[in-house]
Structure formats: structure tokens, C-alpha cells
Design a protein around this motif. Structure first.
Motif, mmCIF file in Angstrom:
data_model
loop_
_atom_site.group_PDB
_atom_site.id
_atom_site.type_symbol
_atom_site.label_atom_id
_atom_site.label_comp_id
_atom_site.label_asym_id
_atom_site.label_seq_id
_atom_site.Cartn_x
_atom_site.Cartn_y
_atom_site.Cartn_z
ATOM 1 N N ARG A 123 2.805 1.227 -13.964
ATOM 2 C CA ARG A 123 3.413 -0.084 -13.691
ATOM 3 C C ARG A 123 2.854 -0.694 -12.408
ATOM 4 O O ARG A 123 2.623 -1.906 -12.340
ATOM 5 N N ALA A 124 2.623 0.121 -11.381
ATOM 6 C CA ALA A 124 2.046 -0.389 -10.134
ATOM 7 C C ALA A 124 0.645 -0.935 -10.383
ATOM 8 O O ALA A 124 0.267 -1.984 -9.852
ATOM 9 N N VAL A 125 -0.127 -0.238 -11.205
ATOM 10 C CA VAL A 125 -1.484 -0.703 -11.534
ATOM 11 C C VAL A 125 -1.407 -2.010 -12.329
ATOM 12 O O VAL A 125 -2.193 -2.933 -12.089
ATOM 13 N N GLU A 126 -0.454 -2.113 -13.243
ATOM 14 C CA GLU A 126 -0.287 -3.347 -14.019
ATOM 15 C C GLU A 126 0.045 -4.524 -13.103
ATOM 16 O O GLU A 126 -0.510 -5.612 -13.261
ATOM 17 N N GLU A 127 0.918 -4.303 -12.134
ATOM 18 C CA GLU A 127 1.260 -5.380 -11.203
ATOM 19 C C GLU A 127 0.065 -5.751 -10.329
ATOM 20 O O GLU A 127 -0.153 -6.923 -10.050
ATOM 21 N N GLU A 128 -0.678 -4.738 -9.902
ATOM 22 C CA GLU A 128 -1.875 -5.008 -9.089
ATOM 23 C C GLU A 128 -2.895 -5.798 -9.898
ATOM 24 O O GLU A 128 -3.591 -6.660 -9.372
ATOM 25 N N ALA A 167 0.829 -1.212 0.000
ATOM 26 C CA ALA A 167 0.000 0.000 0.000
ATOM 27 C C ALA A 167 0.862 1.261 0.000
ATOM 28 O O ALA A 167 0.385 2.332 -0.375
ATOM 29 N N THR A 168 2.122 1.131 0.385
ATOM 30 C CA THR A 168 3.014 2.298 0.442
ATOM 31 C C THR A 168 3.650 2.620 -0.907
ATOM 32 O O THR A 168 4.297 3.653 -1.044
ATOM 33 N N ARG A 169 3.468 1.760 -1.883
ATOM 34 C CA ARG A 169 4.083 1.976 -3.198
ATOM 35 C C ARG A 169 3.450 3.169 -3.903
ATOM 36 O O ARG A 169 2.243 3.401 -3.809
ATOM 37 N N LYS A 170 4.279 3.916 -4.614
ATOM 38 C CA LYS A 170 3.777 5.070 -5.361
ATOM 39 C C LYS A 170 2.871 4.608 -6.494
ATOM 40 O O LYS A 170 3.082 3.555 -7.078
#
Length: 152
Positions: free
Chosen positions: A35-40, A28-31
Motif C-alpha cells: 500500500r505504501a508503494v501504491e501511494e508513492e 520516509a518513516t513509513r513502513k
């Protein structure tokens, strides 16, 4: 529903989870980023960039989150201009330092040339004085020899 529509729905659901602060696959602390959305969403690297409107939506959500925290988010063009101005300032600073050092080097070279010229003149004067000294010694020895009286 087509595969691209399904992918877009999965990406948007992942974005929503991240925006709410309840992601499943990433910390949850990740910006927030595409790319973060793709990993999620458990999708491959770069799959979100096939949807330019989705990329803009991620940027907007990121700005909204920052605004909610009380942070000021600069528009991209403004941040690029600030970086450009900073680079110009740094470049100008280096140019000024380069010019100052170049001028200092020219001054050192001129001083070195001046000292070298003085050294050549001093060596020439030493040679001249040594020649004069040897000629005076010869004259002195001749004068002393002429004043010697024979013993009778």
C-alpha cells in the motif's frame, strides 16, 4: 507498451525510491508495504496486488532492509506458527482456569447442600425440643396444681 506494463514500471520506480529512502509522496518513516508503494506511485488501493511477482519483490525488499538494519525477519510460516502456538497456550490457560473455577463451584454447591441439610436437621431438632418443652411445662403445671392444698 501496455497499460499494465506502465503500471508495473511506476510501481517498481516507487519501490526503488522508498528503498533508497527518498520517497516523494509518503513520509520516509513509513513502513514498507504494498500500500505504501501504491501511494508513492500515486496509484489506487490494491493496484499492486494485480502483480504477484511485484508483491513478492516488496516482501523481499522489506526483508533486505530489515536485514541491513540488523533485524531478524522471520519467514511468514514461522511467524504464523508462533502466533498459533501462543493462541494454543492462551486457550489451554483459559481451559485450566475454567476447570479450576468449575471445580470450585462444585465444591461450593456441595458445601451449600451440606449446610442446608444441617439447617433442616437443626430446625427439626428445634421443633422436637419445643414440643418436648411445652409438654414438660404442661406436666409441671399439672403437678403444681395437684400439690395445692385447699385453705380451710
Amino acid at each position: 507498451m501496455s497499460k499494465s506494463e506502465n503500471t508495473l514500471l511506476v510501481l517498481e520506480a516507487a519501490l526503488e525510491r522508498i528503498a533508497q529512502g527518498k520517497p516523494k509522496r509518503i513520509p520516509a518513516t513509513r513502513k514498507l508495504s504494498v500500500r505504501a508503494v501504491e501511494e508513492e506511485a500515486n496509484l489506487g488501493n490494491g493496484s499492486g496486488y494485480y502483480y504477484p511477482e511485484f508483491v513478492e519483490k516488496v516482501k523481499q525488499v522489506k526483508a533486505d532492509i530489515a536485514e541491513a538494519r540488523g533485524e531478524y525477519v522471520q519467514p511468514e510460516i514461522q511467524s504464523v506458527r508462533l502466533k498459533l502456538n501462543e493462541q494454543k497456550r492462551i486457550k489451554q490457560n483459559y481451559k485450566e482456569k475454567y476447570k479450576a473455577i468449575r471445580d470450585q463451584l462444585a465444591s461450593f454447591a456441595a458445601a451449600q447442600h451440606h449446610l442446608n441439610d444441617k439447617l433442616v436437621q437443626a430446625l427439626a431438632k428445634i421443633d422436637e425440643l419445643e414440643f418436648e418443652n411445652s409438654s414438660l411445662k404442661d406436666r409441671l403445671s399439672k403437678l403444681k396444681r395437684s400439690t395445692i392444698a385447699p385453705i380451710k
